[in-house]
Every structure is written in structure tokens, then in C-alpha cells.
Design a protein around this motif. Structure first.
Motif, short mmCIF file in Angstrom:
data_model
loop_
_atom_site.label_atom_id
_atom_site.label_comp_id
_atom_site.label_asym_id
_atom_site.label_seq_id
_atom_site.Cartn_x
_atom_site.Cartn_y
_atom_site.Cartn_z
N PHE A 81 -4.87 7.25 -13.92
CA PHE A 81 -5.56 7.55 -12.66
C PHE A 81 -6.44 6.39 -12.23
O PHE A 81 -6.36 5.91 -11.09
CB PHE A 81 -6.38 8.83 -12.80
CG PHE A 81 -7.25 9.13 -11.60
CD1 PHE A 81 -6.70 9.59 -10.42
CD2 PHE A 81 -8.63 8.91 -11.65
CE1 PHE A 81 -7.49 9.84 -9.31
CE2 PHE A 81 -9.43 9.16 -10.55
CZ PHE A 81 -8.85 9.63 -9.38
N VAL A 84 -4.30 3.34 -11.17
CA VAL A 84 -3.70 3.49 -9.84
C VAL A 84 -4.75 3.32 -8.76
O VAL A 84 -4.52 2.64 -7.75
CB VAL A 84 -3.00 4.86 -9.73
CG1 VAL A 84 -2.58 5.15 -8.29
CG2 VAL A 84 -1.79 4.92 -10.66
N MET A 85 -5.90 3.95 -8.95
CA MET A 85 -6.95 3.86 -7.94
C MET A 85 -7.44 2.43 -7.77
O MET A 85 -7.69 1.97 -6.65
CB MET A 85 -8.10 4.79 -8.31
CG MET A 85 -7.75 6.27 -8.23
SD MET A 85 -7.25 6.80 -6.57
CE MET A 85 -8.81 6.60 -5.69
N ASN A 96 3.89 4.18 -10.61
CA ASN A 96 3.11 5.09 -11.45
C ASN A 96 4.05 5.96 -12.29
O ASN A 96 5.16 6.27 -11.88
CB ASN A 96 2.23 5.98 -10.57
CG ASN A 96 1.26 6.82 -11.37
OD1 ASN A 96 0.89 6.47 -12.49
ND2 ASN A 96 0.84 7.95 -10.82
N ALA A 101 -0.06 13.06 -12.53
CA ALA A 101 -1.52 13.15 -12.71
C ALA A 101 -1.83 14.22 -13.74
O ALA A 101 -0.98 15.05 -14.07
CB ALA A 101 -2.19 13.48 -11.39
N ASP A 106 -6.70 14.95 -9.07
CA ASP A 106 -6.35 13.53 -9.23
C ASP A 106 -5.13 13.17 -8.40
O ASP A 106 -5.05 12.09 -7.80
CB ASP A 106 -6.08 13.21 -10.70
CG ASP A 106 -7.35 13.03 -11.51
OD1 ASP A 106 -8.45 13.23 -10.96
OD2 ASP A 106 -7.25 12.69 -12.71
N MET A 110 -5.14 10.27 -5.45
CA MET A 110 -4.26 9.11 -5.46
C MET A 110 -3.44 9.01 -4.18
O MET A 110 -3.24 7.92 -3.64
CB MET A 110 -3.34 9.14 -6.68
CG MET A 110 -4.04 8.81 -7.99
SD MET A 110 -2.90 8.58 -9.38
CE MET A 110 -2.30 10.25 -9.63
N TRP A 114 -3.43 6.06 -1.43
CA TRP A 114 -2.18 5.42 -1.02
C TRP A 114 -2.07 5.34 0.50
O TRP A 114 -1.74 4.30 1.06
CB TRP A 114 -1.01 6.19 -1.62
CG TRP A 114 0.34 5.86 -1.06
CD1 TRP A 114 0.89 4.61 -0.92
CD2 TRP A 114 1.30 6.79 -0.56
NE1 TRP A 114 2.15 4.72 -0.37
CE2 TRP A 114 2.43 6.04 -0.15
CE3 TRP A 114 1.34 8.18 -0.45
CZ2 TRP A 114 3.57 6.64 0.39
CZ3 TRP A 114 2.47 8.78 0.07
CH2 TRP A 114 3.57 8.02 0.49
#
Length: 370
Positions: A81, A84-85, A96, A101, A106, A110, A114
């Protein structure tokens, strides 16, 4: 004018290096320039072992590095998480893993990031790129089955048993804090395939439970606290009913099988374990006579065994190589404005919503709208 290669940074020297690295390297227009692990010494060793120019031990520095275009996020969901963030926050394209998640909050966070980033973001649900599945969908869409009546999908294997743990690297599946379960892990992969074939899910009923209470590992005992089997009944928005079975402790399990039927016949894809390009076979029948519907092998068309700008060979046994490379190739092309990458974060969010709805459906013993 030649387009410069897209530069990839991989987080993970395990699955990321073993499976993703060769798939990325099979593509034209891609250069893997960096790898990241949690410690300087392991990062340096991974870079040396795999011939990668740069080593990072802080994913935040990798995410913000201006010489990296794509961040490939490995590891388990709670760790991914933040990765990705950080990558989306730096305007990177992101690949990913699955499960998407550890929880729905979460997942939604995300997806919001995005949309804000406006980049290409894809998830590791590569079953839909396995050639047998690509041909199966093409035949289904072309009407080979006639009117669609339903589908069953199952993934039942002994990853863990009372005698042995067959996948010691995945004992993190035992801990609910990692966002794991048979329905979340195996189930997410199958749900992506069902959504890819038949569109969004409108409602789900489910039963999930833990059967095997202990896993032996190197003289120790792992005591899992998550369901190791999941059964789901799904109603798609189109009205089509489908059924899913996930079980990672089934001794003698049949592996993977995906069956779709309609008014004119049935198609079925089969694999001994996780579907790969080299070992997934396609079968079909249009024989309506009682007790005589033999499933004949259907050859895979050459057009499904190659991708433009990709040197991966479909019948090579490397883990996920061709299917992964196919997903990566779509991602590469989408970044350059050609086509759409899939499965994207929008599909991943919907699948995660179904996963969470199935947990609620099992707990409350009723159908849950997604």
C-alpha cells in the motif's frame, strides 16, 4: 525519432526478480534499471545477482527517482500500500500485486490516488492473458457457445497440508493482518477472470471456513487464522450466474479449471496448478447427447501465442513468463498512448469489493449486493 525505453524499478528480489524481471526483459522498449529490497546489503546483492544497474533499500527514494518511469510493487498487501501510494504520488506508472489490498479502505485510497495521478496502473491478475484463456474468451464472444447459461471456476490445490507445507515462502497467508485467505488470494485471481469474461458482479452469496488448523514447517507449527476454502455464488450485472471454489489445502486437488457453457456447447480451460501459458489446455464440446459429451482438445491459434514487441515464448515453463509479458506489453503500449492496459485499478477495486462482500455474505448467511 526513436522513443526512449521505459525504465522499470522492481520492488522485491523474490517473486519480482524471479517472475517479473524476465518478463520485463522480454519486451522491446523496456529497461529494468533498478531493484529495491529492505536492506542495503540485500539490495546490492540482488542488483549484482540479476545484473541490474541500481540498488535501492528505500522504496520512497525509488518512487521519487526521476530516472524511473514504472514502479513494480511486489511483497504482501499491507507493505505494498505505501509503495503504491508513494509511486502514484510521484506520478509514476504502477504495477501492483494480488490481492490488491489488505482491506477496502486501502483499495479505494489507491484508486483515488491513481485517478489523481493520471498514470497507467495495472494489477498482477495475469490469468486473463494466458493464451488458452484469450482464445476461450474470443470463442465465447464470437458465439461458439450460443446463449451463455453459466460458468464454474475452481482453484483447489494442496499449498499446505497436515504432512507438509509445499510453499514455505507463502506462510504469510496464515495471518489475517496480511489481507490473506483462500478467497482473497486464489479467489481474487479467479474473480478477475470472471469479471474480464462476463462483466461486473452485482451480488454474491458465500461460505468460507478454516479446515486445516496447523501447517508444519521446519519443525515448527504454523497456526493459520484465515479461511482456507471459499465457495461463492455470483450474479453478474448481466444476470449471468457463476460459481467459484477456492481451496489451498485440498489433497489431490484438481488444480485449476474454468468451465463456461451455453445453448450450443461448453468450453473448459484446465491447468495442473496456477494457469500458465505453457501448461493451460483448452477443451470443448457441442455434443448434447446424454452421457456422451466428450471434451475434445482445442489447439491454441498461433495469433494468441505471440505479442508485438515481445520475445517471450509461450511454451517456456518459466513462472508466468508469457502471460506476464503480455500484460506488461499492454501497459507499455498504453503508456505510449496505444490501447488500454488491463487489468487496471478500476477492475481491481471492483474485484476487491466482491471479495469483501463475500466475507460479509459468509458471516451473515445471505446474499450481499456489491
Amino acid at each position: 525519432m526513436a522513443v526512449p525505453p521505459l525504465r522499470v524499478g522492481i520492488i522485491s528480489a523474490a517473486w519480482g526478480a524471479r517472475a517479473h524481471l524476465p518478463a520485463w526483459r522480454s519486451l522491446d522498449g523496456i529497461e529494468v534499471t533498478a531493484i529495491c529490497t529492505s536492506r542495503p546489503e540485500t539490495a546490492a546483492k540482488a542488483a549484482s545477482d540479476f545484473g541490474i544497474a541500481r540498488a535501492f533499500h528505500d522504496f520512497r527514494k525509488m518512487a521519487t527517482d526521476p530516472e524511473i518511469d514504472i514502479v513494480d510493487c511486489g511483497t504482501r498487501p499491507p507493505l505494498r500500500f505505501a509503495m503504491v501510494m508513494a509511486a502514484l504520488g510521484a506520478g509514476k506508472h504502477v504495477y501492483n500485486g494480488i490481492p490488491f489490498a489488505k482491506n477496502l479502505a486501502d483499495a479505494r485510497t489507491m484508486v483515488d490516488a491513481w485517478h489523481k495521478a493520471g498514470t497507467v496502473a495495472v494489477v498482477d491478475a495475469f490469468m486473463q492473458a494466458v493464451p488458452a484463456m484469450v482464445q476461450m474468451k474470443a470463442m465465447t464472444d464470437a458465439g461458439w457457445l450460443g446463449e451463455l447459461f453459466g460458468a464454474d471456476i475452481a482453484f483447489e490445490v494442496p499449498l499446505f497440508s497436515a504432512a507438509q507445507t509445499n510453499v514455505p515462502g507463502y506462510v504469510w497467508f496464515a495471518d489475517p493482518a496480511n489481507g490473506a485467505s483462500a478467497g482473497r488470494n486464489l479467489g481474487s485471481h479467479m474473480l478477475h477472470l470472471l469479471v474480464h469474461f462476463f462483466g461486473p458482479v452485482a451480488a454474491v452469496a458465500a461460505d468460507q471456513s478454516l479446515a486445516l488448523k496447523e501447517w508444519p514447517l521446519d519443525g515448527e507449527t504454523i497456526r493459520p487464522a484465515v479461511p482456507d476454502r471459499a465457495s461463492m455464488l455470483l450474479r453478474h450485472a448481466s444476470g449471468l450466474p457463476t460459481r467459484l471454489e477456492a481451496n489451498w489445502c485440498k489433497i489431490g486437488g484438481d488444480g485449476f479449471r474454468f468451465s463456461v457453457w451455453g445453448s450450443k456447447g461448453r468450453l473448459e480451460a484446465r491447468a495442473p496448478v496456477f494457469p500458465m501459458a505453457h501448461d493451460t489446455r483448452l477443451f470443448g464440446t457441442r455434443d448434447a447427447a446424454l452421457g456422451s459429451a466428450a471434451m475434445d482438445a482445442i489447439p491454441i491459434e498461433p495469433e494468441h501465442l505471440a505479442m508485438p514487441g515481445c520475445r517471450a515464448i509461450a511454451d517456456r515453463p518459466e513462472t508466468g513468463l508469457f502471460a506476464l509479458a503480455s500484460i506488461f506489453a499492454q501497459m507499455r503500449d498504453a503508456i505510449h498512448g496505444r490501447g488500454k492496459a488491463a487489468p487496471d485499478f478500476a477492475q481491481a477495486l471492483h474485484v476487491h469489493e466482491v471479495v469483501e462482500a463475500a466475507v460479509l455474505a459468509s458471516d451473515e448467511r445471505r446474499w450481499i449486493d456489491v
